[in-house]
Design an enzyme around this catalytic site. Structure first.
Site, PDB file in Angstrom:
ATOM      1  CG  ASP A   8      -2.109   0.718   0.899  1.00  0.00           C
ATOM      2  OD1 ASP A   8      -2.332   1.297  -0.062  1.00  0.00           O
ATOM      3  OD2 ASP A   8      -2.936   0.572   2.052  1.00  0.00           O
ATOM      4  N   GLY A   9       0.461   2.444  -0.525  1.00  0.00           N
ATOM      5  CA  GLY A   9       1.003   3.722  -0.324  1.00  0.00           C
ATOM      6  C   GLY A   9       0.242   4.768   0.073  1.00  0.00           C
ATOM      7  CD  GLU A  43      -1.880   2.237  -3.543  1.00  0.00           C
ATOM      8  OE1 GLU A  43      -1.493   0.939  -3.275  1.00  0.00           O
ATOM      9  OE2 GLU A  43      -2.684   2.866  -2.723  1.00  0.00           O
ATOM     10  CG  ASP A  66      -5.846  -0.090  -1.221  1.00  0.00           C
ATOM     11  OD1 ASP A  66      -4.847   0.516  -2.039  1.00  0.00           O
ATOM     12  OD2 ASP A  66      -5.806   0.153   0.083  1.00  0.00           O
ATOM     13  CG  HIS A 120      -9.281   3.343   4.231  1.00  0.00           C
ATOM     14  ND1 HIS A 120      -8.241   3.509   4.978  1.00  0.00           N
ATOM     15  CD2 HIS A 120      -8.994   3.522   3.014  1.00  0.00           C
ATOM     16  CE1 HIS A 120      -7.250   4.077   4.340  1.00  0.00           C
ATOM     17  NE2 HIS A 120      -7.635   4.330   3.209  1.00  0.00           N
ATOM     18  CG  ASP A 130      -3.786   2.880   5.030  1.00  0.00           C
ATOM     19  OD1 ASP A 130      -3.792   3.341   3.991  1.00  0.00           O
ATOM     20  OD2 ASP A 130      -4.259   3.206   6.151  1.00  0.00           O
TER      21      ASP A 130
END
Length: 236
Positions: A8-9, A43, A66, A120, A130
Site C-alpha cells: 500500500d501507499g 503504491e 487496494d 479501509h 496502510d
C-alpha cells in the site's frame, strides 16, 4: 509455498509527503517514502520493494492491493505499453515510467498473483500496510525518524548485489619481484573429496536438471545478480 503480502501507499495532499509499505506479518514488513510524491508512486514502490525483498526465495507471491491502477498496470497494461515503447494507446508517455520499468524487471522469473482488496475495510493485512505507509508519510511531514521495518526476515538476508562500477584507469605499476610459485603435489585418488581433482586445472561438471529445477536455479541466480553458471560455481 505462497507468501501472502499486502502492499500500500500513502501521500498527504497527493502529492505531498509520501510513504509505501508491504506487510506479511509483524516480523516481516518494510516501509519507506519520499518528502514529495503521489499516492500512485507509493503504491507502485510498495509492490516493487516487495518483489525485491523476496527475490532470493522460491516461494510464489500473492500480492493484496487496494489500487486498481497498480493491479491493471502490472497485469493488463504493461505488456502493451512496452510494445509501444512505453507509451499509452493515445501516444502519450506512460506516467511513473521508472517505477513501472523496475517492476517489469523484478517480475522476471517470478510466480505471482495479484488480488484486489477494498481499502479501509478492516482487512488485517491491508490495514497493517496502510498504517505503516501513512506513518512514513507523517514522519516526513514532521521531519521525524522513518519507521522502515525489519524487512523479509523469514527468508533470511537477501544476497548483497554489488553495484556495477566502471573501474578507473590505473597508472602503470612496476611489479615487485616475487618468489616462484610452489606447485603442490597432487593428492592421491583415495584422498580426493567430491569436488577435488587430481590436477590443478579447469574441469567440466555436468548436471542434469528438470525444467522445475532449472527455473528455480534461474530465479535464485537472478535474485543474486549473477548467471546460473556463476551461482553453481559458488555452490561448488
Amino acid at each position: 509455498m505462497t507468501i501472502t503480502a499486502a502492499a500500500d501507499g500513502s501521500a498527504l495532499g497527493n502529492p505531498g509527503p509520501a510513504g509505501w509499505a508491504w506487510y506479511i506479518d509483524d516480523n516481516n514488513w518494510a516501509a519507506g517514502g519520499w518528502k514529495h510524491a503521489t499516492n500512485n508512486q507509493g503504491e507502485l514502490k510498495a509492490v516493487l520493494e516487495l518483489f525485491r525483498a523476496t527475490a532470493h526465495v522460491d516461494d510464489d507471491l500473492l500480492v493484496l492491493c487496494d489500487s486498481q491502477y497498480v493491479i491493471n498496470s502490472v497485469t493488463k497494461w504493461m505488456r502493451g505499453w512496452k510494445a509501444k515503447g512505453w507509451r499509452k494507446a493515445d501516444g502519450k508517455a506512460v506516467m511513473n515510467l521508472e517505477l513501472l520499468q523496475e517492476i517489469d524487471e523484478a517480475l522476471v522469473g517470478r510466480t505471482y498473483r495479484f488480488e484486489w482488496v477494498k481499502g479501509h475495510a478492516n482487512h488485517p493485512l491491508n490495514e497493517a500496510a496502510d498504517s505503516r505507509a501513512r506513518a512514513v508519510s507523517e514522519a516526513y511531514q514532521r521531519n521525524a525518524a522513518i519507521p522502515s521495518g525489519p524487512g523479509f526476515v523469514a527468508g533470511g538476508p537477501a544476497p548483497a548485489v554489488p553495484a556495477r562500477k566502471t573501474p578507473a584507469a590505473a597508472a602503470p605499476v612496476k611489479a615487485a619481484a616475487s618468489a616462484p610459485a610452489v606447485r603442490k603435489a597432487p593428492k592421491a585418488s583415495a584422498d580426493l573429496g567430491l569436488f577435488d581433482f587430481e590436477e590443478d586445472r579447469p574441469h567440466t561438471v555436468q548436471l542434469a536438471l528438470s525444467s522445475d529445477e532449472l527455473a528455480r536455479l534461474t530465479r535464485r541466480a537472478t535474485g543474486s545478480g549473477v548467471s546460473p553458471e556463476e551461482l553453481l560455481r559458488g555452490l561448488i
